[in-house]
Design a protein around this motif. Structure first.
Motif, short mmCIF file in Angstrom:
data_model
loop_
_atom_site.label_atom_id
_atom_site.label_comp_id
_atom_site.label_asym_id
_atom_site.label_seq_id
_atom_site.Cartn_x
_atom_site.Cartn_y
_atom_site.Cartn_z
N GLY A 1 0.79 -1.17 0.03
CA GLY A 1 0.18 0.07 0.03
C GLY A 1 0.82 1.33 -0.07
N VAL A 2 0.18 2.42 0.00
CA VAL A 2 0.87 3.59 0.13
C VAL A 2 0.39 4.38 1.08
CG1 VAL A 2 1.27 3.86 -2.52
CG2 VAL A 2 -0.91 4.53 -1.62
N ASP A 3 1.21 5.35 1.83
CA ASP A 3 0.90 6.10 3.15
C ASP A 3 0.04 7.09 2.84
OD1 ASP A 3 2.82 7.75 2.10
OD2 ASP A 3 4.16 7.62 3.64
N GLU B 1 -13.45 3.74 -4.83
CA GLU B 1 -13.60 2.94 -3.85
C GLU B 1 -12.92 1.59 -3.64
OE1 GLU B 1 -17.97 2.56 -2.44
OE2 GLU B 1 -17.44 0.52 -1.95
N PRO B 2 -12.82 0.74 -4.58
CA PRO B 2 -12.16 -0.28 -4.46
C PRO B 2 -10.42 -0.24 -4.30
CG PRO B 2 -13.02 -0.35 -6.63
CD PRO B 2 -13.38 0.73 -5.89
N GLY B 3 -10.12 0.93 -5.09
CA GLY B 3 -8.45 1.08 -4.86
C GLY B 3 -8.53 1.47 -3.25
N VAL B 4 -9.27 2.38 -2.83
CA VAL B 4 -8.96 2.93 -1.56
C VAL B 4 -9.20 1.72 -0.36
CG1 VAL B 4 -10.13 4.53 0.32
CG2 VAL B 4 -9.81 5.39 -2.22
N LEU B 5 -10.24 1.10 -0.71
CA LEU B 5 -10.39 0.10 0.42
C LEU B 5 -9.26 -1.14 0.24
CD1 LEU B 5 -14.17 -0.62 -0.06
CD2 LEU B 5 -13.07 0.40 1.81
N GLN B 6 -8.69 -1.42 -0.88
CA GLN B 6 -7.64 -2.28 -1.14
C GLN B 6 -6.17 -1.85 -0.30
OE1 GLN B 6 -7.17 -5.34 -2.10
NE2 GLN B 6 -4.94 -5.17 -2.38
N TYR C 1 -3.56 -2.18 6.98
CA TYR C 1 -4.10 -2.86 7.88
C TYR C 1 -3.58 -4.12 8.44
CZ TYR C 1 -7.79 -3.89 11.45
OH TYR C 1 -8.23 -4.16 12.73
N ASP C 2 -3.40 -5.04 7.40
CA ASP C 2 -2.91 -6.18 7.26
C ASP C 2 -1.47 -6.29 7.94
OD1 ASP C 2 -5.09 -7.41 6.67
OD2 ASP C 2 -4.32 -7.89 4.44
N MET C 3 -0.67 -5.08 7.63
CA MET C 3 0.51 -4.93 8.31
C MET C 3 0.85 -3.91 9.59
SD MET C 3 2.88 -4.14 5.03
CE MET C 3 2.64 -2.47 5.18
N ILE D 1 -2.42 1.22 10.82
CA ILE D 1 -4.00 1.55 11.00
C ILE D 1 -4.14 2.87 10.42
CG2 ILE D 1 -4.30 0.00 12.81
CD1 ILE D 1 -4.49 2.52 14.57
N TYR D 2 -3.16 3.79 10.14
CA TYR D 2 -3.35 5.18 9.78
C TYR D 2 -2.78 5.43 8.34
CZ TYR D 2 -4.15 6.05 14.66
OH TYR D 2 -4.48 6.03 16.13
N THR D 3 -3.51 6.22 7.44
CA THR D 3 -3.06 6.49 6.23
C THR D 3 -3.70 7.83 5.96
OG1 THR D 3 -3.60 4.26 5.71
CG2 THR D 3 -3.48 5.78 3.68
#
Ligand SMILES: Nc1ncnc2c1ncn2[C@@H]1O[C@H](COP(=O)(O)OP(=O)(O)OP(=O)(O)O)[C@@H](O)[C@H]1O
Length: 210
Positions: free
Chosen positions: A60-62, A72-77, A83-85, A88-90
């Motif tokens: 992901g990107v910070d 939406e799918p891009g943001v959720l992905q 989150y998997d890493m 929790i903040y972006t």
């Protein structure tokens, strides 16, 4: 979505997991056949498909303004990969998105972390409520203008916890003088449980709802 060709990577709405990625295997006018990564094949209208960025980093990107596609799918992905890493903040520009971890992450909020964010340029360090609080504090001091931080989200999203972190940082920055052996920071934060005892209640979405 424009230019749909066989081989294009796309996102398709899924009734179980919101969005699933797949590859276009057949184009028949507006009807597009997609082979999803689950192995399932679906036929979807072209207008219901979203392009998938094949070059998006797996972790992901910070800051989501760096995403090729801000749908939406891009943001959720992106939020999910982070989150998997345990990230929790972006950021999305100067907006901070927090995904509730539903477990304690004390290493994220200790005094060492607060010291790191003190005076750091916004965006220089990992996305964090301390960065937002620091930017507001510095603007208030440097420009002499009152600041507001808007915290929004559905019930149980983590607004109260995020606000406590903002308060913790502002008290750390502003209240160094100790009175009766306790700093202003300690006194401000200690008032929270009392306010919560009278002002909060348990709801279906949150044990500690305001
Ligand atoms: N950053 C966090 N770290 C650890 N746990 C968290 C964090 N944010 C939220 N939580 C957990 O989620 C619970 C609900 O969060 P919180 O009370 O902040 O939600 P809220 O958005 O204020 O909800 P409401 O609108 O109902 O008041 C917290 O009691 C806590 O257990």
């Amino acid at each position: 979505m424009t230019s749909l060709a066989v081989g294009s990577l796309v996102w398709v709405e899924d009734p179980d997991i919101a969005w699933i990625d797949g590859e276009v295997v057949q184009v028949n006018g507006e009807d597009i056949k997609v082979l999803c990564t689950s192995g399932k094949t679906v036929v979807v209208k072209a207008s219901n498909l979203y392009p998938k960025d094949a070059e998006a980093p797996p972790c992901g990107v910070d800051d989501m303004t760096k995403l090729a596609y801000l749908h939406e799918p891009g943001v959720l992905q992106n939020l999910r990969s982070r989150y998997d890493m345990n990230e929790i903040y972006t950021y999305t520009g100067n907006i901070l998105i927090a995904v509730n971890p539903f477990r304690k992450l004390p290493h994220l909020y200790d005094s060492h972390m607060m010291a790191q964010y003190k005076g750091a340029a916004f965006g220089e360090l990992s996305p964090h409520p301390f960065a937002v609080a620091d930017a507001a504090y510095r603007l208030m001091i440097n420009e002499g203008i009152s600041q507001s931080i808007l915290v929004s989200g559905e019930s149980g999203a983590g607004k109260t916890e995020s606000t406590k972190l903002l308060m913790q940082y502002l008290a750390y920055m502003g209240g160094r003088a100790a009175a009766e052996g306790r700093t202003v920071e300690q006194q401000v934060l200690e008032s929270n449980p009392v306010l919560e005892a009278f002002g909060n209640a348990k709801t279906v979405r949150n044990n500690n709802s305001r």
